[in-house]
Design a protein around this motif. Sequence first.
Motif, PDB file in Angstrom:
ATOM      1  N   THR A 183     -11.610   4.767 -54.264  1.00 24.71           N
ATOM      2  CA  THR A 183     -12.506   3.660 -54.600  1.00 24.71           C
ATOM      3  C   THR A 183     -11.992   2.303 -54.112  1.00 24.71           C
ATOM      4  O   THR A 183     -12.785   1.373 -53.950  1.00 24.71           O
ATOM      5  CB  THR A 183     -12.719   3.563 -56.118  1.00 24.71           C
ATOM      6  OG1 THR A 183     -11.472   3.245 -56.762  1.00 24.71           O
ATOM      7  CG2 THR A 183     -13.270   4.875 -56.675  1.00 24.71           C
ATOM      8  N   GLY A 184     -10.677   2.177 -53.909  1.00 25.45           N
ATOM      9  CA  GLY A 184     -10.109   0.893 -53.511  1.00 25.45           C
ATOM     10  C   GLY A 184     -10.094  -0.141 -54.623  1.00 25.45           C
ATOM     11  O   GLY A 184      -9.879  -1.331 -54.369  1.00 25.45           O
ATOM     12  N   LYS A 185     -10.310   0.294 -55.880  1.00 22.11           N
ATOM     13  CA  LYS A 185     -10.327  -0.649 -56.996  1.00 22.11           C
ATOM     14  C   LYS A 185      -8.935  -1.211 -57.257  1.00 22.11           C
ATOM     15  O   LYS A 185      -7.934  -0.510 -57.140  1.00 22.11           O
ATOM     16  CB  LYS A 185     -10.814   0.044 -58.281  1.00 22.11           C
ATOM     17  CG  LYS A 185     -12.257   0.455 -58.259  1.00 22.11           C
ATOM     18  CD  LYS A 185     -13.183  -0.742 -58.250  1.00 22.11           C
ATOM     19  CE  LYS A 185     -14.644  -0.312 -58.218  1.00 22.11           C
ATOM     20  NZ  LYS A 185     -15.543  -1.467 -58.035  1.00 22.11           N
ATOM     21  N   ARG A 186      -8.879  -2.488 -57.642  1.00 18.90           N
ATOM     22  CA  ARG A 186      -7.617  -3.017 -58.131  1.00 18.90           C
ATOM     23  C   ARG A 186      -7.462  -2.571 -59.581  1.00 18.90           C
ATOM     24  O   ARG A 186      -8.459  -2.448 -60.328  1.00 18.90           O
ATOM     25  CB  ARG A 186      -7.548  -4.533 -57.962  1.00 18.90           C
ATOM     26  CG  ARG A 186      -8.238  -5.352 -58.990  1.00 18.90           C
ATOM     27  CD  ARG A 186      -8.240  -6.829 -58.625  1.00 18.90           C
ATOM     28  NE  ARG A 186      -9.479  -7.187 -57.968  1.00 18.90           N
ATOM     29  CZ  ARG A 186      -9.687  -8.339 -57.345  1.00 18.90           C
ATOM     30  NH1 ARG A 186      -8.734  -9.229 -57.263  1.00 18.90           N
ATOM     31  NH2 ARG A 186     -10.838  -8.597 -56.775  1.00 18.90           N
ATOM     32  N   ILE A 187      -6.212  -2.306 -59.974  1.00 19.25           N
ATOM     33  CA  ILE A 187      -5.928  -1.769 -61.303  1.00 19.25           C
ATOM     34  C   ILE A 187      -4.766  -2.544 -61.918  1.00 19.25           C
ATOM     35  O   ILE A 187      -3.787  -2.868 -61.234  1.00 19.25           O
ATOM     36  CB  ILE A 187      -5.577  -0.265 -61.234  1.00 19.25           C
ATOM     37  CG1 ILE A 187      -6.781   0.551 -60.729  1.00 19.25           C
ATOM     38  CG2 ILE A 187      -5.134   0.260 -62.600  1.00 19.25           C
ATOM     39  CD1 ILE A 187      -6.487   2.026 -60.524  1.00 19.25           C
ATOM     40  N   PHE A 188      -4.895  -2.858 -63.209  1.00 20.82           N
ATOM     41  CA  PHE A 188      -3.776  -3.371 -64.003  1.00 20.82           C
ATOM     42  C   PHE A 188      -3.499  -2.337 -65.078  1.00 20.82           C
ATOM     43  O   PHE A 188      -4.369  -2.037 -65.902  1.00 20.82           O
ATOM     44  CB  PHE A 188      -4.115  -4.726 -64.624  1.00 20.82           C
ATOM     45  CG  PHE A 188      -2.999  -5.303 -65.453  1.00 20.82           C
ATOM     46  CD1 PHE A 188      -1.928  -5.931 -64.842  1.00 20.82           C
ATOM     47  CD2 PHE A 188      -3.019  -5.203 -66.834  1.00 20.82           C
ATOM     48  CE1 PHE A 188      -0.894  -6.467 -65.598  1.00 20.82           C
ATOM     49  CE2 PHE A 188      -1.989  -5.731 -67.601  1.00 20.82           C
ATOM     50  CZ  PHE A 188      -0.925  -6.364 -66.977  1.00 20.82           C
ATOM     51  N   PHE A 189      -2.285  -1.794 -65.085  1.00 21.99           N
ATOM     52  CA  PHE A 189      -1.953  -0.608 -65.876  1.00 21.99           C
ATOM     53  C   PHE A 189      -0.709  -0.888 -66.708  1.00 21.99           C
ATOM     54  O   PHE A 189       0.298  -1.371 -66.187  1.00 21.99           O
ATOM     55  CB  PHE A 189      -1.699   0.554 -64.913  1.00 21.99           C
ATOM     56  CG  PHE A 189      -1.478   1.899 -65.543  1.00 21.99           C
ATOM     57  CD1 PHE A 189      -2.518   2.829 -65.608  1.00 21.99           C
ATOM     58  CD2 PHE A 189      -0.240   2.272 -66.031  1.00 21.99           C
ATOM     59  CE1 PHE A 189      -2.319   4.083 -66.161  1.00 21.99           C
ATOM     60  CE2 PHE A 189      -0.032   3.523 -66.596  1.00 21.99           C
ATOM     61  CZ  PHE A 189      -1.071   4.435 -66.658  1.00 21.99           C
ATOM     62  N   ILE A 190      -0.761  -0.556 -67.995  1.00 20.78           N
ATOM     63  CA  ILE A 190       0.370  -0.745 -68.902  1.00 20.78           C
ATOM     64  C   ILE A 190       1.023   0.606 -69.200  1.00 20.78           C
ATOM     65  O   ILE A 190       0.329   1.601 -69.438  1.00 20.78           O
ATOM     66  CB  ILE A 190      -0.103  -1.392 -70.212  1.00 20.78           C
ATOM     67  CG1 ILE A 190      -0.473  -2.853 -69.989  1.00 20.78           C
ATOM     68  CG2 ILE A 190       0.948  -1.277 -71.307  1.00 20.78           C
ATOM     69  CD1 ILE A 190      -1.042  -3.520 -71.212  1.00 20.78           C
ATOM     70  N   THR A 191       2.356   0.634 -69.220  1.00 27.22           N
ATOM     71  CA  THR A 191       3.063   1.855 -69.554  1.00 27.22           C
ATOM     72  C   THR A 191       4.437   1.527 -70.128  1.00 27.22           C
ATOM     73  O   THR A 191       4.969   0.433 -69.915  1.00 27.22           O
ATOM     74  CB  THR A 191       3.229   2.765 -68.320  1.00 27.22           C
ATOM     75  OG1 THR A 191       3.863   3.991 -68.704  1.00 27.22           O
ATOM     76  CG2 THR A 191       4.073   2.096 -67.245  1.00 27.22           C
TER      77      THR A 191
END
Length: 262
Positions: A183-191
């Motif tokens: 999709t080419g989406k930008r993602i902000f991910f918490i872990t």
Amino acid sequence: MLSVDQASVFFPGRGGRIVQALDRVSLDIPAGAFVVALGTSGCGKSTLLNALAGFLPLSEGRITLDGRAIAGPGADRGVVFQKDTLLPWQSVRDNVALGLKFAGIGRSQRRERALELLQLVGLEDFADAMPYELSGGMRQRVGIARALATDPQILLMDEPFGALDSMTREQMQELLISVWSRTGKRIFFITHSIDEALMLGTQLIVMSPRPGRIVARFELDFVHAIARDHNPRAVKATPEFARLREEIRAIVHQTEPQEETP
């Protein structure tokens, strides 16, 4: 560009105290980036995500998306939480299409778009199932599909795999890499997982305990290799992955809150 500029957040505490959750955080998330935030509990990761989502106003600073200030929730940001928030009385397809319904999209178009997204996350055969018929990992797949339904500019993910068993978690990591690549989406991910952060991110930020600050940044490329070769084990076995794992672990341990001596 999604830009965070000198963002600070203060909360009222007990006894009239003021608690600072974020302290002058600045961050740029360009189109197509996969930014992962890592840190101990209480370091402000979720506070930052909630501010990006528009759920929480900043006390100081500014967040903009393509030059427009973020002042509240919007369809240009999709959110996936740690616990799925599916409506138990609606089918999988209708859960995915929920945002489209609120946007006034017609039923036939909603159903078509929902099926496309269920195909993207490998659940097209479960379109008419109810949430209680799905496993935890499958429900999170539905959550990802629902967050993508309105074609947001960024996907915000707050420890979405934290409650899953290790095998399901690995499967979901590979699925998310595939979705991001396609999709080419930008993602902000918490872990909280260093391995997960290294596997997924094109950029990794390490945050300090309260008040949350960014204390280290890393530009990464492992996710591109996984997207290309579909072999995360080979990537995790490389000397560079092991070296960065230990470097980041040392930074996280240095920033862990210290117990007060009586």
